[in-house]
Design an enzyme around this catalytic site. Sequence first.
Site, PDB file in Angstrom:
ATOM      1  N   ASP A  17      -7.772   5.999  -6.083  1.00 21.40           N
ATOM      2  CA  ASP A  17      -8.263   5.224  -4.935  1.00 21.40           C
ATOM      3  C   ASP A  17      -7.328   5.287  -3.725  1.00 21.40           C
ATOM      4  O   ASP A  17      -6.134   5.552  -3.865  1.00 21.40           O
ATOM      5  CB  ASP A  17      -8.387   3.747  -5.327  1.00 21.40           C
ATOM      6  CG  ASP A  17      -9.619   3.484  -6.180  1.00 21.40           C
ATOM      7  OD1 ASP A  17     -10.205   4.461  -6.691  1.00 21.40           O
ATOM      8  OD2 ASP A  17      -9.985   2.310  -6.338  1.00 21.40           O
ATOM      9  N   HIS A  59      -3.987   5.352  -8.104  1.00 20.43           N
ATOM     10  CA  HIS A  59      -4.014   5.409  -6.636  1.00 20.43           C
ATOM     11  C   HIS A  59      -3.309   6.672  -6.151  1.00 20.43           C
ATOM     12  O   HIS A  59      -2.259   7.019  -6.684  1.00 20.43           O
ATOM     13  CB  HIS A  59      -3.335   4.176  -6.038  1.00 20.43           C
ATOM     14  CG  HIS A  59      -4.051   2.903  -6.351  1.00 20.43           C
ATOM     15  ND1 HIS A  59      -3.868   2.227  -7.535  1.00 20.43           N
ATOM     16  CD2 HIS A  59      -4.993   2.215  -5.656  1.00 20.43           C
ATOM     17  CE1 HIS A  59      -4.657   1.162  -7.545  1.00 20.43           C
ATOM     18  NE2 HIS A  59      -5.351   1.127  -6.424  1.00 20.43           N
TER      19      HIS A  59
HETATM   20 ZN   LIG Z   1      -8.341   0.438  -3.045  1.00 26.54          ZN
END
Ligand SMILES: [Zn+2]
Length: 245
Positions: free
Chosen positions: A52, A197
């Site tokens: 992400d 991430h």
């Molecule tokens: Zn996020």
Amino acid sequence: MYIILILLAIIFATAAGFVAFTIFFDQAVLVRRDTFYRLKNSKEKLIALTFDDGPSPVWTPKILEQLQKVDVKATFFMTGEHVTRYPEVARSAVEEGHEIGNHSYGHRVLVYFTDEELTREIKDTQEAIRQATGVTTEYFRPPKAWLFRREKEIIRKMGYKIILWSLNSKDWVNFSDKYLIRYLVRNIRSGDILLFHDSGGAFKAEGGDRQQTVRTIPLLVEKMRGKGFSFVTVGELLKHEVKIG
Ligand SMILES: [Zn+2]
């Protein structure tokens, strides 16, 4: 005097509680209703890796390199802002066969948005992704997972599937790769969607350190393949969901 000490103790306990809550609790479990967050009842041992907040010119290429080495296709939930800033990085993810999802434009919690603001946020992100990569995505992941029924309905009506996760690496805390792998291997179940991430820090959208994430990928893939697991995209997991019915 005692009152000041008691007040300080209360403030300290509240702050420590808040930090512990964000580090050890996964808020996504509270908003899973009507979302796809893992594949249930699959006979095959499948895992989907998701990344992400990117693309990041620093970390996304390093993550792509590791994924290529172990021949895994993943799903990247990108923000419109970062795609607009680094279109060539977004494009390279697509060129290497990875899947793209919409992660809002500015990565703000969407529950405070009006219907119009929410719609615009998602459309602007889609347009940024389309311009950079030519891809039209049907997957949407809300920043920090927060969405209530009203927002979910609007997003579904726009043609998106809302994708959360079932296992949160919490890689933004900067745990060591050894800790991350131990935690993930111990907790992974078949059909899980793992959250990592490729950009973002604890309190900012960019500039985090993803070294541990980069190092975790090949080690995790090797360990789980040894246990008979395969790595697929979120789209592949969803196809199995349809088959299972
Ligand atoms: Zn996020």
